[in-house]
Motif scaffolding. Structure first.
Motif, PDB file in Angstrom:
ATOM      1  N   ALA A   1       3.162 -36.159  29.568  1.00  0.00           N
ATOM      2  CA  ALA A   1       4.082 -35.014  29.441  1.00  0.00           C
ATOM      3  C   ALA A   1       5.541 -35.436  29.251  1.00  0.00           C
ATOM      4  N   PRO A   2       6.080 -36.388  30.023  1.00  0.00           N
ATOM      5  CA  PRO A   2       7.476 -36.780  29.771  1.00  0.00           C
ATOM      6  C   PRO A   2       7.687 -37.398  28.389  1.00  0.00           C
TER       7      PRO A   2
ATOM      8  N   THR B   1      10.427 -35.235  26.440  1.00  0.00           N
ATOM      9  CA  THR B   1      11.752 -35.854  26.496  1.00  0.00           C
ATOM     10  C   THR B   1      11.780 -37.086  25.594  1.00  0.00           C
TER      11      THR B   1
ATOM     12  N   GLY C   1      14.078 -39.890  26.666  1.00  0.00           N
ATOM     13  CA  GLY C   1      13.783 -40.584  27.909  1.00  0.00           C
ATOM     14  C   GLY C   1      14.409 -39.983  29.144  1.00  0.00           C
TER      15      GLY C   1
ATOM     16  N   LEU D   1      15.818 -36.143  31.275  1.00  0.00           N
ATOM     17  CA  LEU D   1      15.744 -34.690  31.310  1.00  0.00           C
ATOM     18  C   LEU D   1      16.890 -34.038  30.560  1.00  0.00           C
TER      19      LEU D   1
ATOM     20  N   LEU E   1      15.802 -32.987  26.963  1.00  0.00           N
ATOM     21  CA  LEU E   1      14.611 -32.165  26.839  1.00  0.00           C
ATOM     22  C   LEU E   1      14.618 -31.460  25.490  1.00  0.00           C
TER      23      LEU E   1
END
Length: 111
Positions: free
Chosen positions: A55-56, A60, A63, A65, A68
């Motif tokens: 998911a990350p 993203t 890398g 938040l 996003l």
């Protein structure tokens, strides 16, 4: 930051020993058979770990938040959706990973 070889391999050895001891302790503490109820609780762990790793990377791209972003250009969203459908229909971890990879490769090859 550059680390010398001795420090690198020292850290690898310490982390390897820690990982081994954590996994071995599970088997050392539980002798005999494991209850079906406990096995039922352990069953969703691989899917949760896979989702936590993937998911990350999908959401993203930079890398963090702060970056996003949902973009169809890289193909990660499409591959994630294909993998989610395969996981839902087959409940097979290898098939899920393979379908996601093939979808990502096809997306990048075709576009």
């Amino acid at each position: 930051m550059i680390v010398d070889d001795a420090a690198f391999w020292g850290v690898v050895a310490i982390l390897s020993a820690g990982t081994f001891l954590m996994r071995f302790s599970f088997f050392a503490l539980i002798r005999g058979t494991v209850s079906p109820r406990f096995m039922t609780m352990l069953r969703p762990i691989p899917a949760a770990v896979l989702a936590a790793l993937v998911a990350p990377a999908i959401l993203t791209p930079g890398g963090g938040l702060a970056t996003l972003a949902v973009s169809w250009q890289s193909g990660k969203i499409a591959a994630g959706l294909v993998a989610a459908v395969v996981a839902w229909r087959t409940r097979h971890m290898f098939m899920t990973i393979a379908a996601g990879l093939v979808a990502l490769w096809l997306w990048r090859f075709l576009l």
